[in-house]
Design a protein around this motif. Structure first.
Motif, PDB file in Angstrom:
ATOM      1  N   ALA A  28       3.747   5.487  -5.638  1.00  0.00           N
ATOM      2  CA  ALA A  28       3.961   5.383  -7.085  1.00  0.00           C
ATOM      3  C   ALA A  28       2.756   5.863  -7.889  1.00  0.00           C
ATOM      4  O   ALA A  28       2.737   5.745  -9.107  1.00  0.00           O
ATOM      5  CB  ALA A  28       4.278   3.936  -7.458  1.00  0.00           C
ATOM      6  N   GLY A  29       1.739   6.396  -7.204  1.00  0.00           N
ATOM      7  CA  GLY A  29       0.590   6.968  -7.899  1.00  0.00           C
ATOM      8  C   GLY A  29      -0.581   6.024  -8.104  1.00  0.00           C
ATOM      9  O   GLY A  29      -1.528   6.355  -8.814  1.00  0.00           O
ATOM     10  N   GLN A  30      -0.535   4.853  -7.489  1.00  0.00           N
ATOM     11  CA  GLN A  30      -1.654   3.923  -7.612  1.00  0.00           C
ATOM     12  C   GLN A  30      -2.641   4.158  -6.471  1.00  0.00           C
ATOM     13  O   GLN A  30      -2.323   4.805  -5.484  1.00  0.00           O
ATOM     14  CB  GLN A  30      -1.142   2.485  -7.641  1.00  0.00           C
ATOM     15  N   THR A  31      -3.820   3.604  -6.601  1.00  0.00           N
ATOM     16  CA  THR A  31      -4.872   3.860  -5.605  1.00  0.00           C
ATOM     17  C   THR A  31      -4.925   2.766  -4.546  1.00  0.00           C
ATOM     18  O   THR A  31      -4.494   1.627  -4.775  1.00  0.00           O
ATOM     19  CB  THR A  31      -6.256   3.935  -6.278  1.00  0.00           C
ATOM     20  N   VAL A  32      -5.493   3.141  -3.408  1.00  0.00           N
ATOM     21  CA  VAL A  32      -5.719   2.183  -2.330  1.00  0.00           C
ATOM     22  C   VAL A  32      -6.696   1.112  -2.804  1.00  0.00           C
ATOM     23  O   VAL A  32      -6.535  -0.073  -2.493  1.00  0.00           O
ATOM     24  CB  VAL A  32      -6.233   2.906  -1.061  1.00  0.00           C
ATOM     25  N   ALA A  33      -7.695   1.509  -3.578  1.00  0.00           N
ATOM     26  CA  ALA A  33      -8.661   0.540  -4.108  1.00  0.00           C
ATOM     27  C   ALA A  33      -7.968  -0.504  -4.979  1.00  0.00           C
ATOM     28  O   ALA A  33      -8.309  -1.696  -4.915  1.00  0.00           O
ATOM     29  CB  ALA A  33      -9.756   1.262  -4.893  1.00  0.00           C
ATOM     30  N   ALA A  34      -6.978  -0.099  -5.761  1.00  0.00           N
ATOM     31  CA  ALA A  34      -6.238  -1.048  -6.606  1.00  0.00           C
ATOM     32  C   ALA A  34      -5.448  -2.030  -5.752  1.00  0.00           C
ATOM     33  O   ALA A  34      -5.380  -3.225  -6.060  1.00  0.00           O
ATOM     34  CB  ALA A  34      -5.300  -0.297  -7.553  1.00  0.00           C
ATOM     35  N   VAL A  35      -4.869  -1.541  -4.660  1.00  0.00           N
ATOM     36  CA  VAL A  35      -4.123  -2.425  -3.751  1.00  0.00           C
ATOM     37  C   VAL A  35      -5.076  -3.421  -3.106  1.00  0.00           C
ATOM     38  O   VAL A  35      -4.779  -4.620  -3.025  1.00  0.00           O
ATOM     39  CB  VAL A  35      -3.376  -1.618  -2.671  1.00  0.00           C
ATOM     40  N   MET A  36      -6.234  -2.934  -2.656  1.00  0.00           N
ATOM     41  CA  MET A  36      -7.206  -3.823  -2.028  1.00  0.00           C
ATOM     42  C   MET A  36      -7.658  -4.911  -2.998  1.00  0.00           C
ATOM     43  O   MET A  36      -7.751  -6.086  -2.629  1.00  0.00           O
ATOM     44  CB  MET A  36      -8.413  -3.035  -1.513  1.00  0.00           C
ATOM     45  N   SER A  37      -7.936  -4.531  -4.221  1.00  0.00           N
ATOM     46  CA  SER A  37      -8.371  -5.489  -5.232  1.00  0.00           C
ATOM     47  C   SER A  37      -7.280  -6.530  -5.487  1.00  0.00           C
ATOM     48  O   SER A  37      -7.557  -7.739  -5.555  1.00  0.00           O
ATOM     49  CB  SER A  37      -8.718  -4.756  -6.526  1.00  0.00           C
ATOM     50  N   ALA A  38      -6.052  -6.086  -5.601  1.00  0.00           N
ATOM     51  CA  ALA A  38      -4.930  -7.001  -5.835  1.00  0.00           C
ATOM     52  C   ALA A  38      -4.741  -7.952  -4.655  1.00  0.00           C
ATOM     53  O   ALA A  38      -4.466  -9.138  -4.844  1.00  0.00           O
ATOM     54  CB  ALA A  38      -3.649  -6.208  -6.088  1.00  0.00           C
ATOM     55  N   ALA A  39      -4.890  -7.434  -3.438  1.00  0.00           N
ATOM     56  CA  ALA A  39      -4.747  -8.279  -2.250  1.00  0.00           C
ATOM     57  C   ALA A  39      -5.846  -9.346  -2.211  1.00  0.00           C
ATOM     58  O   ALA A  39      -5.577 -10.506  -1.888  1.00  0.00           O
ATOM     59  CB  ALA A  39      -4.773  -7.423  -0.986  1.00  0.00           C
ATOM     60  N   GLN A  40      -7.072  -8.938  -2.550  1.00  0.00           N
ATOM     61  CA  GLN A  40      -8.159  -9.917  -2.614  1.00  0.00           C
ATOM     62  C   GLN A  40      -7.843 -10.980  -3.661  1.00  0.00           C
ATOM     63  O   GLN A  40      -8.035 -12.174  -3.420  1.00  0.00           O
ATOM     64  CB  GLN A  40      -9.486  -9.223  -2.960  1.00  0.00           C
ATOM     65  N   ASP A  41      -7.353 -10.551  -4.823  1.00  0.00           N
ATOM     66  CA  ASP A  41      -7.007 -11.490  -5.893  1.00  0.00           C
ATOM     67  C   ASP A  41      -5.866 -12.425  -5.476  1.00  0.00           C
ATOM     68  O   ASP A  41      -5.774 -13.547  -5.958  1.00  0.00           O
ATOM     69  CB  ASP A  41      -6.618 -10.745  -7.169  1.00  0.00           C
ATOM     70  N   ALA A  42      -5.000 -11.960  -4.569  1.00  0.00           N
ATOM     71  CA  ALA A  42      -3.888 -12.773  -4.077  1.00  0.00           C
ATOM     72  C   ALA A  42      -4.324 -13.725  -2.969  1.00  0.00           C
ATOM     73  O   ALA A  42      -3.509 -14.479  -2.433  1.00  0.00           O
ATOM     74  CB  ALA A  42      -2.753 -11.869  -3.581  1.00  0.00           C
TER      75      ALA A  42
ATOM     76  N   THR B  21       0.839  -1.210   0.000  1.00  0.00           N
ATOM     77  CA  THR B  21       0.000   0.000   0.000  1.00  0.00           C
ATOM     78  C   THR B  21       0.865   1.247   0.000  1.00  0.00           C
ATOM     79  O   THR B  21       0.674   2.158  -0.812  1.00  0.00           O
ATOM     80  CB  THR B  21      -0.959   0.017   1.208  1.00  0.00           C
ATOM     81  N   THR B  22       1.827   1.288   0.893  1.00  0.00           N
ATOM     82  CA  THR B  22       2.708   2.453   0.994  1.00  0.00           C
ATOM     83  C   THR B  22       3.456   2.693  -0.324  1.00  0.00           C
ATOM     84  O   THR B  22       3.488   3.813  -0.835  1.00  0.00           O
ATOM     85  CB  THR B  22       3.710   2.269   2.146  1.00  0.00           C
ATOM     86  N   ALA B  23       4.032   1.633  -0.877  1.00  0.00           N
ATOM     87  CA  ALA B  23       4.814   1.776  -2.116  1.00  0.00           C
ATOM     88  C   ALA B  23       3.921   2.120  -3.303  1.00  0.00           C
ATOM     89  O   ALA B  23       4.282   2.962  -4.131  1.00  0.00           O
ATOM     90  CB  ALA B  23       5.585   0.487  -2.389  1.00  0.00           C
ATOM     91  N   ALA B  24       2.757   1.476  -3.390  1.00  0.00           N
ATOM     92  CA  ALA B  24       1.868   1.707  -4.531  1.00  0.00           C
ATOM     93  C   ALA B  24       1.303   3.119  -4.524  1.00  0.00           C
ATOM     94  O   ALA B  24       1.256   3.778  -5.565  1.00  0.00           O
ATOM     95  CB  ALA B  24       0.732   0.684  -4.534  1.00  0.00           C
ATOM     96  N   VAL B  25       0.890   3.591  -3.359  1.00  0.00           N
ATOM     97  CA  VAL B  25       0.349   4.953  -3.265  1.00  0.00           C
ATOM     98  C   VAL B  25       1.441   5.964  -3.597  1.00  0.00           C
ATOM     99  O   VAL B  25       1.198   6.942  -4.301  1.00  0.00           O
ATOM    100  CB  VAL B  25      -0.289   5.203  -1.881  1.00  0.00           C
TER     101      VAL B  25
END
Length: 169
Positions: free
Chosen positions: A89-103, A83-87
């Motif tokens: 880098a300009g990515q959203t928290v929602a994208a991290v959450m979705s990726a974590a669910q997919d993982a 989350t820290t690195a992605a945000v």
């Protein structure tokens, strides 16, 4: 002074990014890269940098989260680090959450990791809603991410006994 600080920052991060990119091209897995970055390092900063380098190299968030877990981080730590690195880098928290669910990370642990990364409540709740995370999982995740309040320190009690030289009748 600013130029010196920026030069030092760039000299420290660019070789690491280049190394991650070449490691990926040579067939190393993301988990191997994170493990190698943390093997001779004390503390979380090495894993944080390896995760940031993987994201900068274009590795998907889902793969980075799975790799962080495979390298030994707990699921909540992996989500927080990504989350820290992605945000950043300009990515959203929602994208991290979705990726974590997919993982394969449970919804409550996804919220716990995102909250542990310091995400504000409004952003966290909006991202949870966008990812169909139930309110009960949001509450459980936020509660798990909040450190227990330390018990208030008590002052030592000092008892002063007063004696008088009076004779008892």
């Amino acid at each position: 002074m600013r130029k010196l600080a920026m030069a030092l920052l760039l000299s420290a991060t660019l070789p690491a990014f280049a190394s991650v990119e070449s490691d990926l091209k040579s067939g190393s897995s993301a988990a191997d890269i994170i493990a190698a970055a943390t093997i001779n390092c004390e503390g979380a900063s090495c894993a944080d940098q390896a995760v940031a380098d993987l994201i900068a190299a274009g590795v998907s968030l889902e793969v980075v989260i799975a790799a962080a877990i495979d390298s030994g981080l707990s699921q909540a730590q992996a989500v927080a680090t990504v989350t820290t690195a992605a945000v950043s880098a300009g990515q959203t928290v929602a994208a991290v959450m979705s990726a974590a669910q997919d993982a394969g990370v449970s919804d409550a642990v996804v919220v716990q990791g995102v909250a542990a990364a310091g995400t504000d409540t409004a952003t966290l709740q909006a991202a949870a809603t966008a990812n169909n995370i139930a309110a009960v999982d949001v509450i459980a995740g936020q509660t798990a991410a909040t450190p227990a309040a330390a018990a208030p320190a008590s002052e030592p009690v000092v008892v002063i006994a007063e004696t008088t030289p009076e004779a008892l009748p």
